[in-house]
Scaffold this motif. Structure first.
Motif, PDB file in Angstrom:
ATOM      1  N   SER A 172       0.856  -1.181   0.000  1.00 39.57           N
ATOM      2  CA  SER A 172       0.000   0.000   0.000  1.00 39.57           C
ATOM      3  C   SER A 172       0.892   1.230   0.000  1.00 39.57           C
ATOM      4  N   LEU A 173       0.999   1.868  -1.155  1.00 37.75           N
ATOM      5  CA  LEU A 173       1.890   3.006  -1.296  1.00 37.75           C
ATOM      6  C   LEU A 173       1.107   4.181  -1.827  1.00 37.75           C
ATOM      7  N   SER A 174       1.338   5.345  -1.238  1.00 42.67           N
ATOM      8  CA  SER A 174       0.651   6.553  -1.688  1.00 42.67           C
ATOM      9  C   SER A 174       1.366   7.135  -2.896  1.00 42.67           C
TER      10      SER A 174
ATOM     11  N   GLU B 261       9.846  -0.770  -5.203  1.00 42.93           N
ATOM     12  CA  GLU B 261       9.845   0.045  -3.989  1.00 42.93           C
ATOM     13  C   GLU B 261      10.999   1.032  -3.869  1.00 42.93           C
ATOM     14  N   PRO B 262      12.282   0.640  -4.126  1.00 39.40           N
ATOM     15  CA  PRO B 262      13.360   1.631  -4.011  1.00 39.40           C
ATOM     16  C   PRO B 262      13.180   2.814  -4.965  1.00 39.40           C
ATOM     17  N   ILE B 263      12.720   2.543  -6.176  1.00 38.48           N
ATOM     18  CA  ILE B 263      12.498   3.621  -7.145  1.00 38.48           C
ATOM     19  C   ILE B 263      11.380   4.534  -6.675  1.00 38.48           C
ATOM     20  N   TYR B 264      10.330   3.935  -6.143  1.00 41.17           N
ATOM     21  CA  TYR B 264       9.216   4.716  -5.602  1.00 41.17           C
ATOM     22  C   TYR B 264       9.692   5.650  -4.485  1.00 41.17           C
ATOM     23  N   LYS B 265      10.552   5.135  -3.609  1.00 38.41           N
ATOM     24  CA  LYS B 265      11.055   5.931  -2.490  1.00 38.41           C
ATOM     25  C   LYS B 265      11.870   7.140  -2.974  1.00 38.41           C
ATOM     26  N   VAL B 266      12.707   6.925  -4.001  1.00 37.53           N
ATOM     27  CA  VAL B 266      13.495   8.036  -4.530  1.00 37.53           C
ATOM     28  C   VAL B 266      12.566   9.107  -5.103  1.00 37.53           C
ATOM     29  N   LEU B 267      11.601   8.687  -5.896  1.00 33.73           N
ATOM     30  CA  LEU B 267      10.689   9.635  -6.533  1.00 33.73           C
ATOM     31  C   LEU B 267       9.896  10.421  -5.498  1.00 33.73           C
ATOM     32  N   ARG B 268       9.499   9.744  -4.455  1.00 32.75           N
ATOM     33  CA  ARG B 268       8.737  10.430  -3.407  1.00 32.75           C
ATOM     34  C   ARG B 268       9.569  11.538  -2.763  1.00 32.75           C
TER      35      ARG B 268
ATOM     36  N   CYS C 134      17.531   5.058 -14.654  1.00 30.65           N
ATOM     37  CA  CYS C 134      18.478   4.267 -15.435  1.00 30.65           C
ATOM     38  C   CYS C 134      18.441   2.812 -14.987  1.00 30.65           C
ATOM     39  N   GLY C 135      17.931   1.951 -15.826  1.00 26.92           N
ATOM     40  CA  GLY C 135      17.862   0.532 -15.508  1.00 26.92           C
ATOM     41  C   GLY C 135      19.188  -0.162 -15.762  1.00 26.92           C
ATOM     42  N   ARG C 136      19.273  -1.386 -15.282  1.00 27.44           N
ATOM     43  CA  ARG C 136      20.434  -2.252 -15.519  1.00 27.44           C
ATOM     44  C   ARG C 136      19.945  -3.691 -15.540  1.00 27.44           C
ATOM     45  N   TYR C 137      20.857  -4.614 -15.845  1.00 27.51           N
ATOM     46  CA  TYR C 137      20.564  -6.038 -15.816  1.00 27.51           C
ATOM     47  C   TYR C 137      19.422  -6.377 -16.787  1.00 27.51           C
ATOM     48  N   GLU C 138      18.398  -7.101 -16.306  1.00 30.26           N
ATOM     49  CA  GLU C 138      17.318  -7.523 -17.192  1.00 30.26           C
ATOM     50  C   GLU C 138      16.183  -6.516 -17.291  1.00 30.26           C
ATOM     51  N   GLY C 139      16.301  -5.393 -16.576  1.00 28.96           N
ATOM     52  CA  GLY C 139      15.266  -4.380 -16.697  1.00 28.96           C
ATOM     53  C   GLY C 139      14.680  -3.943 -15.373  1.00 28.96           C
ATOM     54  N   ILE C 140      13.482  -3.379 -15.441  1.00 27.76           N
ATOM     55  CA  ILE C 140      12.812  -2.777 -14.291  1.00 27.76           C
ATOM     56  C   ILE C 140      11.412  -3.359 -14.181  1.00 27.76           C
ATOM     57  N   ASP C 141      10.948  -3.547 -12.955  1.00 33.22           N
ATOM     58  CA  ASP C 141       9.577  -4.017 -12.727  1.00 33.22           C
ATOM     59  C   ASP C 141       8.604  -3.173 -13.562  1.00 33.22           C
ATOM     60  N   GLU C 142       7.770  -3.828 -14.344  1.00 33.48           N
ATOM     61  CA  GLU C 142       6.873  -3.141 -15.274  1.00 33.48           C
ATOM     62  C   GLU C 142       5.975  -2.126 -14.590  1.00 33.48           C
ATOM     63  N   ARG C 143       5.697  -2.310 -13.309  1.00 28.36           N
ATOM     64  CA  ARG C 143       4.815  -1.384 -12.594  1.00 28.36           C
ATOM     65  C   ARG C 143       5.439  -0.003 -12.396  1.00 28.36           C
ATOM     66  N   VAL C 144       6.763   0.082 -12.510  1.00 28.97           N
ATOM     67  CA  VAL C 144       7.417   1.396 -12.500  1.00 28.97           C
ATOM     68  C   VAL C 144       6.994   2.177 -13.738  1.00 28.97           C
ATOM     69  N   MET C 145       6.973   1.491 -14.891  1.00 28.48           N
ATOM     70  CA  MET C 145       6.601   2.146 -16.137  1.00 28.48           C
ATOM     71  C   MET C 145       5.115   2.522 -16.166  1.00 28.48           C
ATOM     72  N   THR C 146       4.283   1.650 -15.661  1.00 31.64           N
ATOM     73  CA  THR C 146       2.835   1.895 -15.762  1.00 31.64           C
ATOM     74  C   THR C 146       2.310   2.852 -14.701  1.00 31.64           C
ATOM     75  N   GLU C 147       2.960   2.914 -13.538  1.00 29.75           N
ATOM     76  CA  GLU C 147       2.419   3.695 -12.429  1.00 29.75           C
ATOM     77  C   GLU C 147       3.240   4.925 -12.039  1.00 29.75           C
ATOM     78  N   LEU C 148       4.523   4.939 -12.335  1.00 30.78           N
ATOM     79  CA  LEU C 148       5.381   6.032 -11.868  1.00 30.78           C
ATOM     80  C   LEU C 148       5.937   6.899 -12.990  1.00 30.78           C
ATOM     81  N   ALA C 149       6.321   6.290 -14.085  1.00 33.56           N
ATOM     82  CA  ALA C 149       6.963   7.034 -15.174  1.00 33.56           C
ATOM     83  C   ALA C 149       5.932   7.668 -16.100  1.00 33.56           C
TER      84      ALA C 149
END
Length: 281
Positions: free
Chosen positions: A10-12, A125-132, A170-185
């Motif tokens: 549950s994240l705001s 979650e870590p990406i969400y925290k930075v953006l917040r 900036c992603g690395r390795y195999e990519g980023i959780d798709e929910r970052v793209m759909t909900e944050l970016a």
């Protein structure tokens, strides 16, 4: 760490409050400060010129890069025109180490992909925290670098040069959780049809392209208006400099006479002709 993501988090919505004011110093009582100043989200001071009040913001453009390799940007930040743009307070470049926003002491920021497969995927979650923490409420855009994203071009650079803040993930390795793209970016961006190790080099490409379109970043601003891609066309004419003649073995490589004529109309016609020939090849 991956198992914890089987549960619903549950994240705001990322949000941050910034002061919406500027500091106005030594303004005479007969000078009216335009109401538009109240909408600026940066501190500044005033200069009086012929009775007019202008605001010089602390920074025009703020670049924020989310990465696990912040040191990659040190040389880029401290050289050439990018360094000058920062010294002039036209831009600021801030890197944010994603590992510092991890949920554990080891700095875990990735997990194995659900469904199996090679490599690791950046956690949401870590990406969400930075953006917040870093996202501002006005004229901000969040982009993720992804090979399947929209192709970055000059029109995008021109549009983004008018933003207050550009956040790049900036992603690395195999990519980023798709929910970052759909909900944050806001947008997924690619700089070409090829694969890189990560998004750090694309971030530098975007920053340089956008920065040079900010007034004051390039000494001669007309050079950004008359160059390749400036009008949506890939038009770049041949360029020559001293010496006028180069002796290369039996060959004499000469500068075209029209460029030495001083006739600017004929020079412009020649440049347009050869620029179009390059496009047709």
């Amino acid at each position: 760490m991956a198992n914890s993501y089987a549960q619903t988090a549950s994240l705001s919505t990322p949000t941050a409050k910034v002061p919406r004011f500027v500091t106005v110093k030594s303004v005479p009582t007969n000078v009216i400060v335009p109401s538009v100043i109240q909408n600026l989200s940066c501190r500044g001071s005033t200069d009086l010129d012929n009775g007019r009040t202008t605001v010089r913001p602390k920074f025009i453009m703020k670049f924020d890069i989310i990465t696990i390799f912040p040191n990659l940007f040190e040389s880029f930040k401290n050289e050439a025109l990018i360094a000058r743009a920062q010294a002039k307070k036209l831009i600021s470049i801030n890197t944010h180490d994603l590992r510092k926003f991890s949920g554990d002491k080891r700095g875990t920021i990735d997990g194995r992909p659900y469904g199996g497969g090679a490599g690791m995927v950046f956690l949401f979650e870590p990406i969400y925290k930075v953006l917040r923490k870093i996202k501002k409420p006005k004229k901000t855009k969040i982009i993720v670098f992804n090979p399947k994203g929209k192709k970055f071009n000059q029109a995008m650079a021109k549009k983004w040069s008018k933003l207050n803040q550009l956040i790049m993930i900036c992603g690395r390795y195999e990519g980023i959780d798709e929910r970052v793209m759909t909900e944050l970016a806001d947008e997924e961006i690619s700089i070409g049809d090829y694969v890189l190790f990560g998004g750090e080099v694309p971030a530098m490409v975007v920053m340089e392209s956008v920065t040079r379109l900010i007034p004051g970043a390039v000494a001669k601003e007309e050079s950004t208006k008359n160059e390749s891609f400036s009008e949506g066309l890939n038009l770049e004419h041949p360029q020559y400099t001293r010496p006028e003649v180069i002796q290369l073995g039996p060959k004499k490589l000469k500068v075209p006479k029209v460029l030495l004529s001083g006739n600017h109309k004929k020079i412009d016609e020649w440049r347009l002709k050869y620029a179009k020939e390059r496009v047709d090849k």
